[in-house]
Structures are given as C-alpha cells and as structure tokens.
Design an enzyme around this catalytic site. Structure first.
Site, PDB file in Angstrom:
ATOM      1  N   ARG A 152      32.497   5.684  25.782  1.00 17.92           N
ATOM      2  CA  ARG A 152      33.102   5.792  27.121  1.00 17.92           C
ATOM      3  C   ARG A 152      33.372   7.238  27.508  1.00 17.92           C
ATOM      4  O   ARG A 152      34.236   7.526  28.321  1.00 17.92           O
ATOM      5  CB  ARG A 152      34.387   4.970  27.164  1.00 17.92           C
ATOM      6  CG  ARG A 152      34.102   3.498  26.932  1.00 17.92           C
ATOM      7  CD  ARG A 152      35.369   2.696  26.816  1.00 17.92           C
ATOM      8  NE  ARG A 152      35.897   2.369  28.118  1.00 17.92           N
ATOM      9  CZ  ARG A 152      37.084   1.794  28.296  1.00 17.92           C
ATOM     10  NH1 ARG A 152      37.829   1.499  27.263  1.00 17.92           N
ATOM     11  NH2 ARG A 152      37.514   1.513  29.511  1.00 17.92           N
ATOM     12  N   LYS A 204      32.003  -2.279  29.078  1.00 22.32           N
ATOM     13  CA  LYS A 204      31.359  -1.068  29.612  1.00 22.32           C
ATOM     14  C   LYS A 204      30.571  -1.386  30.889  1.00 22.32           C
ATOM     15  O   LYS A 204      30.563  -0.599  31.848  1.00 22.32           O
ATOM     16  CB  LYS A 204      30.450  -0.476  28.534  1.00 22.32           C
ATOM     17  CG  LYS A 204      29.753   0.812  28.909  1.00 22.32           C
ATOM     18  CD  LYS A 204      30.714   1.969  29.102  1.00 22.32           C
ATOM     19  CE  LYS A 204      30.046   3.138  29.768  1.00 22.32           C
ATOM     20  NZ  LYS A 204      29.493   4.100  28.899  1.00 22.32           N
ATOM     21  N   CYS A 257      24.215   6.588  33.914  1.00 21.08           N
ATOM     22  CA  CYS A 257      25.098   5.450  33.641  1.00 21.08           C
ATOM     23  C   CYS A 257      25.317   4.548  34.856  1.00 21.08           C
ATOM     24  O   CYS A 257      24.723   3.471  34.929  1.00 21.08           O
ATOM     25  CB  CYS A 257      26.439   5.970  33.114  1.00 21.08           C
ATOM     26  SG  CYS A 257      26.258   6.956  31.619  1.00 21.08           S
TER      27      CYS A 257
HETATM   28  N1  LIG Z   1      25.981  11.205  28.096  1.00 24.76           N
HETATM   29  C1  LIG Z   1      27.001  10.489  28.521  1.00 24.76           C
HETATM   30  O1  LIG Z   1      27.859  10.969  29.276  1.00 24.76           O
HETATM   31  C2  LIG Z   1      27.191   9.051  28.059  1.00 24.76           C
HETATM   32  C3  LIG Z   1      28.377   8.409  28.398  1.00 24.76           C
HETATM   33  C4  LIG Z   1      28.597   7.123  27.976  1.00 24.76           C
HETATM   34  C5  LIG Z   1      27.639   6.464  27.240  1.00 24.76           C
HETATM   35  N2  LIG Z   1      26.464   7.077  26.916  1.00 24.76           N
HETATM   36  C6  LIG Z   1      25.515   6.297  26.139  1.00 24.76           C
HETATM   37  O2  LIG Z   1      24.879   7.092  25.176  1.00 24.76           O
HETATM   38  C7  LIG Z   1      23.469   6.846  25.174  1.00 24.76           C
HETATM   39  C8  LIG Z   1      22.792   8.105  24.745  1.00 24.76           C
HETATM   40  O3  LIG Z   1      23.008   9.068  25.749  1.00 24.76           O
HETATM   41  P1  LIG Z   1      22.989  10.625  25.515  1.00 24.76           P
HETATM   42  O4  LIG Z   1      23.535  11.218  26.759  1.00 24.76           O
HETATM   43  O5  LIG Z   1      23.608  10.992  24.217  1.00 24.76           O
HETATM   44  O6  LIG Z   1      21.411  10.893  25.445  1.00 24.76           O
HETATM   45  P2  LIG Z   1      20.689  12.265  25.100  1.00 24.76           P
HETATM   46  O7  LIG Z   1      19.377  12.207  25.757  1.00 24.76           O
HETATM   47  O8  LIG Z   1      21.602  13.429  25.386  1.00 24.76           O
HETATM   48  O9  LIG Z   1      20.506  12.227  23.518  1.00 24.76           O
HETATM   49  C9  LIG Z   1      19.791  11.263  22.836  1.00 24.76           C
HETATM   50  C10 LIG Z   1      19.452  11.788  21.454  1.00 24.76           C
HETATM   51  O10 LIG Z   1      18.814  10.750  20.728  1.00 24.76           O
HETATM   52  C11 LIG Z   1      17.734  11.331  19.985  1.00 24.76           C
HETATM   53  N3  LIG Z   1      16.771  10.278  19.663  1.00 24.76           N
HETATM   54  C12 LIG Z   1      15.826   9.711  20.454  1.00 24.76           C
HETATM   55  N4  LIG Z   1      15.155   8.779  19.781  1.00 24.76           N
HETATM   56  C13 LIG Z   1      15.673   8.729  18.546  1.00 24.76           C
HETATM   57  C14 LIG Z   1      15.405   7.942  17.392  1.00 24.76           C
HETATM   58  N5  LIG Z   1      14.461   7.004  17.387  1.00 24.76           N
HETATM   59  N6  LIG Z   1      16.133   8.171  16.281  1.00 24.76           N
HETATM   60  C15 LIG Z   1      17.100   9.137  16.260  1.00 24.76           C
HETATM   61  N7  LIG Z   1      17.399   9.904  17.321  1.00 24.76           N
HETATM   62  C16 LIG Z   1      16.705   9.691  18.451  1.00 24.76           C
HETATM   63  C17 LIG Z   1      17.213  12.414  20.910  1.00 24.76           C
HETATM   64  O11 LIG Z   1      16.455  13.380  20.192  1.00 24.76           O
HETATM   65  C18 LIG Z   1      18.495  12.979  21.495  1.00 24.76           C
HETATM   66  O12 LIG Z   1      19.030  14.037  20.710  1.00 24.76           O
HETATM   67  C19 LIG Z   1      23.182   6.433  26.623  1.00 24.76           C
HETATM   68  O13 LIG Z   1      22.050   5.598  26.715  1.00 24.76           O
HETATM   69  C20 LIG Z   1      24.427   5.702  27.033  1.00 24.76           C
HETATM   70  O14 LIG Z   1      24.321   4.342  26.721  1.00 24.76           O
HETATM   71  C21 LIG Z   1      26.236   8.372  27.307  1.00 24.76           C
END
Ligand SMILES: NC(=O)c1ccc[n+]([C@@H]2O[C@H](COP(=O)([O-])OP(=O)(O)OC[C@H]3O[C@@H](n4cnc5c(N)ncnc54)[C@H](O)[C@@H]3O)[C@@H](O)[C@H]2O)c1
Length: 387
Positions: A152, A204, A257
């Site tokens: 979150r 969520k 999101c």
């Molecule tokens: N960024 C936000 O503000 C936020 C807020 C709430 C929830 N989320 C959740 O987090 C999830 C991820 O978002 P994020 O912003 O961290 O994405 P991001 O793109 O910043 O990072 C994703 C990471 O995952 C890695 N990755 C991709 N495939 C992989 C694999 N098979 N094995 C291991 N690592 C792998 C990538 O190299 C990258 O470093 C979102 O889909 C969402 O559900 C994000």
C-alpha cells in the site's frame, strides 16, 4: 531468512525495511545491474526519501541482491512483488507473475511460506499462485503456506508508509494466515490479519476503485460547477465533512495503480456476464479518461483570447508526469492531453522540471520556458494563464 522477489519501486523499500529490522534478506531481481548497485550500497531509486540511507547501511550486508533464484534456496519466506500489467483490452497479463512464482516453486521446500504482494485480480493467490507453486515444487498446499498482503505504498512516501500505515495479511488457509501474521509482525508495526487471502486482495482493489470513482465524481461536479459559474473549490471546502470526502478534479487518473485496478473487477464481472455489477466502475474509468477532451476544449477557448491565429499560439503544458513530482509517465493523462492537442494541429510545447530538453526531444516533444509561451496550462493545479 526472507527472500523478496522483485526489487522495484515497491519491493526495494519493503526489502530494506525488513533488513533494517535486523532480519537477513535475499533480494531476487532479474536486473543484474540493479543487484550490483544495491550490493555496492548505491540506491537505484534516489527519488525515494529515506531509502538511500538504508541501501548504504544494509546493501550487500543484511540485504544481498541477486539475479539468481537459486541463491535464495536457503530462505523459508518468499515475498513476491513483481509487476502485473493489463493488455490493450485491459485484461491482466500474468506473464511476469507466473515466471516469478514458477521460479520460487522450483526452490520451495516443505514448511516454507510464500506471500504475494502484487495487486492482483480476485482469487489470484488461491488459484493461479497456488497452482504455479504446486506444479513446480511437487508439494501441495498445507506442505507449504501461501498468503496475500497488498502493498500500500506510494512512490515518494514508501518508507514512512511501511513504518506507519496499517498493513493487512490474509492466508489461503488458517495456518498460512497465522504464519504470515507472525512473520510480518517482526517488521511491520501496524499489522492486521484478515480472514483470507481473498479479502486481503480485495481490500487493495476496493481502495483503488474508491479513489477512481471519487475522482470521477469530483471531475463531473467540477464540470457542472463550471457551467453554473460556481468556484468548485470554494463549494468543496464546505461540502466535505466526516461523511463527504470529495477528491480533487484533474486531467484524469494515471500511473500503474488506480486506472488499472478497477479493470480487474470490471473484467471479472463481465466474464461472469454480471455487466450491471461494475457499471459505476466502468463509467468512472470513462469519465476520468475523457477529461483530456474537456481540458483540450477549454484550452482552445482560452487560445481564442490571444491576439494571434489559433495555430500560432504557443501553448505550454506545465507538467507531463502522471503525478506531480514523480518522474513517471505510465498512463499519464497530462501526456495524453499534450498528444491530443498536438493531433489537433495546435502549437504545443511542454515544461516539466523533471525532464531535460534532450529527454523531451526523444519523446517527440518540444520544451519551452513558461515565460516564452502565449498560454500556460498547469496540469496539476488546473489553471490557465495568458502571461
Ligand atoms: N510503485 C508503487 O507505488 C506501488 C504501490 C502499490 C503497489 N505496487 C505493486 O507493486 C507491483 C510492482 O510494482 P513496482 O512499482 O515495484 O514495479 P517496478 O517496475 O518498479 O519493479 C519491478 C521489478 O521487478 C523485477 N522483475 C521483473 N520480472 C521479474 C522476475 N521474473 N523475477 C524477479 N524480478 C523481476 C524488475 O526487474 C523490477 O526491478 C505493482 O504491480 C503493484 O501491484 C506498487
């Protein structure tokens, strides 16, 4: 030892908050360069306040980053937080999530716990995640544990959110619920257990839908107040109270999101032919996405006040990111507005202090100082000015 799979904007702050609580963490990310940086104590997300100090303190020590899942084979808890995108028809693309879960499945041992933190369509944890793990590990649920805990955070506030904001956990079965609660309690102060992973997932989604619908309502009331000659902000100040929480109007809703999560429920209901169940969600999506048409119309009307032919008026759109102060363009409605105005043949320039002239040029945009424009539209404050 805990493994965090996916060291992105969400996974990296989480993994360092865990490491800072004194636990050993293995961070697994397919990006080997990013892993190297982290192990050298260099923060790959410098715009995240408070993260740099934690990476410097624990990178390569309490937290070791690796592109190899095998290096996490000694862990007994696996937290998965990789992205899940929607395709052009707004259907979820599970490719990355499946790959990460199958990789975890290959190193999973009896008694281990896997926690999904990525926001997902309903029941993903108890169906797809469970199946991927069972198929790869040869184990059955019960021999390993499985839970959901929605992330979150909000970029720019990730560390404080993890430390101060309420976090929920829910297991696919009772034992998984207890297990995930006991482990998360070691690094999350305000932790709550809910009755199932399905509830944890839905919390969520509810939150995202509430925000999207609320913004759509604010946008609709903003347009109506304009027709009535009313200052929306003056009225909103007194309309809001304990039971009324009108959000702010905007050019629409961007980012990974809020504009995405309603689709998880819309598609889920439509697959079951329950079209009427998600009408409000669908309408809100349309209202928010169409706000760029509204603003394009307003901008053109304002241009007519400038003493120049319409296509000579230098229009500066101030702010192209999806949220002010965050250098991200995913589903940015401000950028969509720029493109729409360009398609209409107007003389469009942009100004955004987060982007250099070179970066703008690479995107096919022209930069301008607001002082040199004939009309400025500030996309986050929603004001227009003829300087
Ligand atoms: N960024 C936000 O503000 C936020 C807020 C709430 C929830 N989320 C959740 O987090 C999830 C991820 O978002 P994020 O912003 O961290 O994405 P991001 O793109 O910043 O990072 C994703 C990471 O995952 C890695 N990755 C991709 N495939 C992989 C694999 N098979 N094995 C291991 N690592 C792998 C990538 O190299 C990258 O470093 C979102 O889909 C969402 O559900 C994000």
């Amino acid at each position: 030892m805990i493994a965090v799979v996916g060291l992105g904007k969400a996974g990296l702050p989480l993994s360092f908050v865990i490491a800072d609580s004194g636990l050993k963490v293995i961070g697994v990310d397919v990006d080997a360069k990013k892993c190297d940086m982290i192990n050298r104590g260099t923060n790959p997300i410098p715009e995240e306040p408070g993260l740099g100090e934690l990476v410097e303190k624990h990178g390569g020590k309490n937290l070791i980053a690796t592109p190899e899942y095998e290096d996490a084979a000694g862990c007994d808890v696996f937290i998965v937080i990789v992205p899940l995108f929607v395709d052009d028809t707004y259907n979820p693309d599970f490719g990355i999530l499946e790959s990460a879960f199958r990789s975890v499945g290959r190193i999973l041992k009896r008694g281990d716990l896997v926690v999904l933190e990525t926001t997902v369509p309903p029941m993903t944890t108890e169906t797809l995640a469970r199946r991927w793990l069972e198929e790869e590990s040869g184990l059955e649920l019960g021999e390993f544990h499985l839970a959901h805990s929605p992330e979150r955070i909000m970029t720019g506030y990730s560390i404080s959110r993890l430390r101060e904001f309420a976090k929920v956990v829910g297991g696919v079965d009772e034992e998984s619920g207890t297990k995930v609660y006991d482990i998360y309690k070691k690094f999350i102060a305000d932790l709550h257990m809910v009755s199932s992973a399905r509830v944890a997932e839905f919390i969520k989604l509810m939150e995202g839908c509430y925000r999207d619908v609320n913004i759509a309502l604010a946008n609709e009331l903003f347009k109506i107040s304009g027709e009535l000659g009313i200052n929306f902000y003056e009225a909103r100040e007194y309309a809001n109270h304990e039971y009324c929480h009108l959000h702010m109007p905007s050019t629409g809703v961007g980012g990974h999101c809020i504009p995405v999560y309603p689709w998880f429920l819309i598609k889920y209901m439509e697959e079951r032919e329950k079209f009427s169940y998600s009408e409000l969600l669908r309408t809100s999506r349309t209202i928010n996405d169409e706000m760029i048409e509204y603003w394009a119309g307003k901008i053109i009307l304002e241009c007519l006040k400038v003493n120049k032919p319409l296509d000579d008026v230098k229009i500066c759109i101030k702010g192209i990111t999806f949220r002010q102060g965050v250098k991200q363009l995913y589903h940015s409605r401000n950028l969509a507005l720029v493109k729409l105005l360009m398609e209409k043949g107007l003389n469009i320039f942009v100004y955004d202090e987060l982007f250099s002239e070179e970066e703008l040029e690479k995107m096919g945009l022209r930069g301008i100082s607001p002082d040199d424009a004939d009309l400025i539209f500030d996309s986050s404050e929603l004001w227009m000015e003829i300087p």
